[in-house]
Structures are given as C-alpha cells and as structure tokens.
Design a protein around this motif. Sequence first.
Motif, PDB file in Angstrom:
ATOM      1  N   VAL A 104       0.963  -1.246  -0.036  1.00 33.75           N
ATOM      2  CA  VAL A 104       0.031  -0.042  -0.020  1.00 33.75           C
ATOM      3  C   VAL A 104       1.063   1.208  -0.103  1.00 33.75           C
ATOM      4  CG1 VAL A 104      -1.540   1.346   1.354  1.00 33.75           C
ATOM      5  CG2 VAL A 104      -2.224  -1.125   1.039  1.00 33.75           C
ATOM      6  N   ALA A 105       1.972   1.099   0.697  1.00 33.15           N
ATOM      7  CA  ALA A 105       3.114   2.392   0.718  1.00 33.15           C
ATOM      8  C   ALA A 105       3.689   2.839  -0.606  1.00 33.15           C
ATOM      9  CB  ALA A 105       3.932   2.210   2.014  1.00 33.15           C
ATOM     10  N   TRP A 106       3.840   1.467  -1.201  1.00 30.32           N
ATOM     11  CA  TRP A 106       4.534   1.723  -2.599  1.00 30.32           C
ATOM     12  C   TRP A 106       3.452   2.110  -3.648  1.00 30.32           C
ATOM     13  CZ3 TRP A 106       9.313   2.197  -4.122  1.00 30.32           C
ATOM     14  CH2 TRP A 106      10.109   1.597  -3.553  1.00 30.32           C
ATOM     15  N   ILE A 107       2.283   1.768  -3.334  1.00 30.12           N
ATOM     16  CA  ILE A 107       1.503   2.084  -4.425  1.00 30.12           C
ATOM     17  C   ILE A 107       1.185   3.667  -4.129  1.00 30.12           C
ATOM     18  CG2 ILE A 107      -1.179   1.848  -5.199  1.00 30.12           C
ATOM     19  CD1 ILE A 107      -0.634  -1.178  -4.600  1.00 30.12           C
ATOM     20  N   GLY A 108       0.743   3.959  -2.837  1.00 31.44           N
ATOM     21  CA  GLY A 108       0.826   5.240  -2.722  1.00 31.44           C
ATOM     22  C   GLY A 108       1.726   6.342  -3.093  1.00 31.44           C
ATOM     23  N   GLU A 160       4.769  18.524 -13.570  1.00 27.32           N
ATOM     24  CA  GLU A 160       5.675  19.047 -13.683  1.00 27.32           C
ATOM     25  C   GLU A 160       6.332  19.157 -15.406  1.00 27.32           C
ATOM     26  OE1 GLU A 160       8.057  20.827 -11.957  1.00 27.32           O
ATOM     27  OE2 GLU A 160       6.656  20.429 -10.276  1.00 27.32           O
ATOM     28  N   VAL A 161       5.758  18.118 -15.913  1.00 31.19           N
ATOM     29  CA  VAL A 161       5.914  17.828 -17.417  1.00 31.19           C
ATOM     30  C   VAL A 161       4.839  19.084 -17.948  1.00 31.19           C
ATOM     31  CG1 VAL A 161       5.417  16.348 -19.247  1.00 31.19           C
ATOM     32  CG2 VAL A 161       6.622  15.412 -17.467  1.00 31.19           C
ATOM     33  N   PHE A 173       1.676   9.203  -6.119  1.00 26.43           N
ATOM     34  CA  PHE A 173       1.926  10.863  -5.722  1.00 26.43           C
ATOM     35  C   PHE A 173       3.210  10.896  -6.849  1.00 26.43           C
ATOM     36  CE2 PHE A 173       4.926  13.645  -3.650  1.00 26.43           C
ATOM     37  CZ  PHE A 173       4.045  14.438  -3.400  1.00 26.43           C
ATOM     38  N   ALA A 174       4.039  10.285  -6.922  1.00 29.70           N
ATOM     39  CA  ALA A 174       5.137  10.522  -8.087  1.00 29.70           C
ATOM     40  C   ALA A 174       4.711  10.826  -9.380  1.00 29.70           C
ATOM     41  CB  ALA A 174       6.398   9.397  -7.672  1.00 29.70           C
ATOM     42  N   PHE A 175       3.627   9.926  -9.821  1.00 27.92           N
ATOM     43  CA  PHE A 175       3.057  10.050 -11.175  1.00 27.92           C
ATOM     44  C   PHE A 175       2.320  11.327 -10.995  1.00 27.92           C
ATOM     45  CE2 PHE A 175      -0.388   9.335 -14.146  1.00 27.92           C
ATOM     46  CZ  PHE A 175       0.329   9.242 -15.186  1.00 27.92           C
TER      47      PHE A 175
END
Length: 183
Positions: free
Chosen positions: A18-22, A34-35, A26-28
């Motif tokens: 769950v932490a990695w998916i979150g 930014e793009v 967020f990073a995406f």
Amino acid sequence: MPSLRNRLLAVVLAGVAVAWIGAAAFAFRDARHEVDELLDGYLAQSAALLVAQTGEGLGELDLEHAPQLHRYARRVAFQVWERGQVLRLHSANAPDRRLSPKDEGFDDVEIAGARWRVFSSGDAQHGILVQVGEVRRAPDEVALGQRLEEAHERPRLGAGGAGSLEGLVEERLWVVAVELHRA
C-alpha cells in the motif's frame, strides 16, 4: 490455521505494498504536473520568439503556411494574426480560425475533437497576436512511443535468453499499456 509469523508477514507485506502504491501514485501525479509546467514554458517561449521575429515585418507577409519539419510537429500548431483578425502566417496543421478566443495567457480548447493547450501573446505596438498550441495528449504519446521503440529495438536477453518468457511478458505489458493509453 496460519501461524502468527505468517499472519504478521502478510500484514507487513500488505502495508509495504500500500505504501509503494501510494508513493508511486503521488510520484506519477507530481511528474505529470511538472511535465505540464515544462511544456507550458515551451509554448510561452515559442510564442515570444514568434512575436519577436515578426515584429514590423508582418506587413510584408501574405498568408503563408509554414512547412512541417518533424513527425511530431503535427501535434504543435502556431498562428500569427494581424490585430487578432487577419491570419498572416500559420503552421500547416493550424486551422484558419483562431486557436483560442483569448488574447493573452493559457487556454484549454477543443479543436476538431482533440483537446489542445494554447498560449496566446502579442505585441500591441505592432498589432500582432501569436497563438501556439499543442495537442494535450502529445507528451504522453511521444514518451510512450519512444519507450516502445526502445523496447522493440533492444535485444531480449532475459534469464532464458532472447525470446524468453520474461521478454514475452514485458512485450505484452507494453501492448497493454498502449491499449490502455489509447482508451
């Protein structure tokens, strides 16, 4: 009945997942923002360059169509208007009507069924309005297309060598990604 260690392992693994998916979501989202900011900067810079180049030379132009020089150029269009009313110069893929009704700043519009991001700027002293726009999904398609080309060009040398199950799975995932992107 599962042991305490197995239950604890399952809970910890679920929490990490769950932490990695979150974090990935967020990073995406942050990267996409930014793009968009970067591409908006390019639109504004392109408009400024066109304003500076046309300057007083606008009176010498009849309606001209700029050539398309790159395969991704069809995703970007520009127009140079005299007093916002007479189209004097435009890219081959730009319509004969204004890209945006706005005279200054950014606007999201729909042109021929496609969503466009348009930046408008002008030089009031010389009566020039420049509009530069790009198809909204172009950056994603460009990046995805480049990754697909790279994926098909590099050799498949997974654990089983060329044509391995790993390579076939990776290729199928790219096909699925393209189909999801187009949907």
